[in-house]
Design a protein around this motif. Structure first.
Motif, mmCIF file in Angstrom:
data_model
loop_
_atom_site.group_PDB
_atom_site.id
_atom_site.type_symbol
_atom_site.label_atom_id
_atom_site.label_comp_id
_atom_site.label_asym_id
_atom_site.label_seq_id
_atom_site.Cartn_x
_atom_site.Cartn_y
_atom_site.Cartn_z
ATOM 1 N N LEU A 191 -126.207 -64.674 -10.547
ATOM 2 C CA LEU A 191 -125.150 -63.673 -10.498
ATOM 3 C C LEU A 191 -125.443 -62.594 -9.461
ATOM 4 C CD1 LEU A 191 -122.558 -62.390 -11.649
ATOM 5 C CD2 LEU A 191 -124.009 -61.247 -13.332
ATOM 6 N N HIS A 192 -126.662 -62.089 -9.442
ATOM 7 C CA HIS A 192 -126.971 -60.906 -8.645
ATOM 8 C C HIS A 192 -127.553 -61.175 -7.258
ATOM 9 C CE1 HIS A 192 -125.907 -57.998 -11.678
ATOM 10 N NE2 HIS A 192 -126.448 -58.809 -12.564
ATOM 11 N N ARG A 193 -128.191 -62.312 -7.039
ATOM 12 C CA ARG A 193 -128.848 -62.563 -5.761
ATOM 13 C C ARG A 193 -127.886 -62.466 -4.568
ATOM 14 N NH1 ARG A 193 -130.803 -66.245 -1.997
ATOM 15 N NH2 ARG A 193 -132.944 -65.770 -1.371
ATOM 16 N N PRO A 194 -126.666 -63.009 -4.638
ATOM 17 C CA PRO A 194 -125.767 -62.879 -3.479
ATOM 18 C C PRO A 194 -125.466 -61.414 -3.125
ATOM 19 C CG PRO A 194 -124.970 -64.589 -4.943
ATOM 20 C CD PRO A 194 -126.086 -63.886 -5.671
ATOM 21 N N ARG A 195 -125.271 -60.585 -4.117
ATOM 22 C CA ARG A 195 -124.998 -59.165 -3.865
ATOM 23 C C ARG A 195 -126.255 -58.465 -3.346
ATOM 24 N NH1 ARG A 195 -121.538 -58.124 -9.371
ATOM 25 N NH2 ARG A 195 -119.712 -59.329 -8.743
ATOM 26 N N TYR A 196 -127.400 -58.819 -3.918
ATOM 27 C CA TYR A 196 -128.668 -58.249 -3.449
ATOM 28 C C TYR A 196 -128.895 -58.619 -1.984
ATOM 29 C CZ TYR A 196 -130.202 -57.175 -8.286
ATOM 30 O OH TYR A 196 -130.332 -56.677 -9.555
ATOM 31 N N LEU A 197 -128.581 -59.869 -1.635
ATOM 32 C CA LEU A 197 -128.741 -60.306 -0.244
ATOM 33 C C LEU A 197 -127.819 -59.521 0.692
ATOM 34 C CD1 LEU A 197 -129.068 -64.180 -0.453
ATOM 35 C CD2 LEU A 197 -130.707 -62.586 0.555
ATOM 36 N N SER A 198 -126.593 -59.310 0.278
ATOM 37 C CA SER A 198 -125.662 -58.544 1.105
ATOM 38 C C SER A 198 -126.177 -57.126 1.324
ATOM 39 C CB SER A 198 -124.274 -58.506 0.455
ATOM 40 O OG SER A 198 -123.721 -59.801 0.427
ATOM 41 N N VAL A 203 -127.983 -55.204 5.106
ATOM 42 C CA VAL A 203 -127.649 -53.935 5.741
ATOM 43 C C VAL A 203 -128.916 -53.305 6.324
ATOM 44 C CG1 VAL A 203 -126.801 -51.583 5.313
ATOM 45 C CG2 VAL A 203 -125.632 -53.546 4.289
ATOM 46 N N TRP A 204 -130.022 -53.425 5.596
ATOM 47 C CA TRP A 204 -131.286 -52.815 6.009
ATOM 48 C C TRP A 204 -132.093 -53.722 6.932
ATOM 49 C CZ3 TRP A 204 -131.177 -47.902 5.142
ATOM 50 C CH2 TRP A 204 -130.442 -47.422 4.063
ATOM 51 N N PHE A 205 -131.996 -55.017 6.713
ATOM 52 C CA PHE A 205 -132.744 -55.993 7.512
ATOM 53 C C PHE A 205 -131.716 -56.906 8.163
ATOM 54 C CE2 PHE A 205 -135.121 -54.886 3.705
ATOM 55 C CZ PHE A 205 -136.277 -54.369 4.255
ATOM 56 N N HIS A 206 -131.454 -56.698 9.396
ATOM 57 C CA HIS A 206 -130.382 -57.437 10.067
ATOM 58 C C HIS A 206 -130.695 -58.919 10.208
ATOM 59 C CE1 HIS A 206 -128.286 -53.720 10.716
ATOM 60 N NE2 HIS A 206 -129.410 -53.185 11.176
ATOM 61 N N ASP A 207 -131.926 -59.292 10.015
ATOM 62 C CA ASP A 207 -132.334 -60.695 10.048
ATOM 63 C C ASP A 207 -132.109 -61.288 8.656
ATOM 64 O OD1 ASP A 207 -133.566 -63.158 10.287
ATOM 65 O OD2 ASP A 207 -135.592 -62.336 10.405
ATOM 66 N N PRO A 208 -131.213 -62.264 8.516
ATOM 67 C CA PRO A 208 -130.931 -62.835 7.200
ATOM 68 C C PRO A 208 -132.162 -63.444 6.524
ATOM 69 C CG PRO A 208 -129.397 -63.701 8.837
ATOM 70 C CD PRO A 208 -130.385 -62.863 9.563
ATOM 71 N N VAL A 209 -133.068 -64.004 7.307
ATOM 72 C CA VAL A 209 -134.285 -64.584 6.730
ATOM 73 C C VAL A 209 -135.136 -63.479 6.112
ATOM 74 C CG1 VAL A 209 -136.427 -65.822 7.253
ATOM 75 C CG2 VAL A 209 -134.267 -66.581 8.262
ATOM 76 N N ARG A 210 -135.308 -62.392 6.845
ATOM 77 C CA ARG A 210 -136.096 -61.266 6.337
ATOM 78 C C ARG A 210 -135.437 -60.675 5.090
ATOM 79 N NH1 ARG A 210 -140.453 -59.073 4.853
ATOM 80 N NH2 ARG A 210 -140.726 -56.885 5.327
ATOM 81 N N LEU A 241 -124.229 -46.814 -3.189
ATOM 82 C CA LEU A 241 -122.887 -47.174 -3.655
ATOM 83 C C LEU A 241 -121.918 -47.285 -2.490
ATOM 84 C CD1 LEU A 241 -122.626 -44.962 -6.871
ATOM 85 C CD2 LEU A 241 -123.461 -47.310 -6.639
ATOM 86 N N ALA A 242 -122.033 -46.376 -1.536
ATOM 87 C CA ALA A 242 -121.166 -46.436 -0.359
ATOM 88 C C ALA A 242 -121.427 -47.711 0.439
ATOM 89 C CB ALA A 242 -121.377 -45.197 0.508
ATOM 90 N N ILE A 243 -122.684 -48.076 0.586
ATOM 91 C CA ILE A 243 -123.025 -49.312 1.295
ATOM 92 C C ILE A 243 -122.402 -50.514 0.577
ATOM 93 C CG2 ILE A 243 -124.921 -50.907 1.808
ATOM 94 C CD1 ILE A 243 -126.615 -48.356 2.409
ATOM 95 N N LEU A 244 -122.573 -50.560 -0.735
ATOM 96 C CA LEU A 244 -122.032 -51.688 -1.498
ATOM 97 C C LEU A 244 -120.509 -51.742 -1.415
ATOM 98 C CD1 LEU A 244 -124.371 -51.555 -4.614
ATOM 99 C CD2 LEU A 244 -124.309 -53.349 -2.867
ATOM 100 N N VAL A 270 -119.507 -51.310 3.127
ATOM 101 C CA VAL A 270 -120.118 -52.280 4.037
ATOM 102 C C VAL A 270 -120.095 -53.684 3.436
ATOM 103 C CG1 VAL A 270 -122.197 -52.890 5.339
ATOM 104 C CG2 VAL A 270 -121.582 -50.481 5.048
ATOM 105 N N VAL A 271 -120.580 -53.795 2.185
ATOM 106 C CA VAL A 271 -120.633 -55.105 1.532
ATOM 107 C C VAL A 271 -119.250 -55.532 1.048
ATOM 108 C CG1 VAL A 271 -121.663 -56.399 -0.396
ATOM 109 C CG2 VAL A 271 -123.063 -54.796 0.938
ATOM 110 N N GLY A 272 -118.411 -54.567 0.672
ATOM 111 C CA GLY A 272 -117.045 -54.887 0.278
ATOM 112 C C GLY A 272 -116.818 -55.073 -1.211
#
Length: 140
Positions: free
Chosen positions: A22-29, A33-40, A100-103, A106-108
């Protein structure tokens, strides 16, 4: 998660697996924001989930497991988001309003989804989003 993380978490209870799904996709998004590299970003989220797995039984018995998991994620992001060696620079975790603003912006995510992600009351999240928008619109 990577193969090692999958192995580490394979023996976790079904509740933990469901929580991660449930939460990993949102955590990844959020981490992206902080780590522009998706792998990182994925590595940081996996580290946070492994930390959560280590205390899962205590977290599950708490009044708000989602809020504890969110704090673990934030702490992990802050610990991994260190400036490069050089001039002295302090790292400060993002304030709650900024998260909260980021979520939201930015994340939508909508306020109810944010509340579910961070373990907060929906009305509180909506109020904090209004406050954040009034305080920092020029930064978005």
């Amino acid at each position: 998660m990577d193969d090692d993380a999958d192995d580490d978490l394979a023996s976790m209870p079904l509740e933990f697996t469901a929580f991660c799904e449930l939460h990993r996709p949102r955590y990844l998004s959020y981490a992206r924001v902080w780590f522009h590299d998706p792998v990182r970003a994925g590595q940081v989220v996996d580290r946070a989930l492994r930390a959560l797995a280590g205390i899962w039984s205590e977290v599950l018995g708490s009044p708000n497991p989602t809020a504890i998991a969110w704090q673990i994620l934030r702490s992990t992001v802050a610990a991994c988001d260190r400036p490069a060696p050089g001039p002295i620079a302090e790292h400060r975790p993002a304030p709650a309003d900024e998260d909260l603003a980021i979520l939201h912006y930015v994340v939508g995510l909508a306020a109810p989804e944010i509340a579910d992600t961070v373990g907060a009351e929906r009305a509180s999240v909506a109020g904090q989003l209004r406050h954040a928008l009034q305080r920092m619109p020029q930064e978005w």
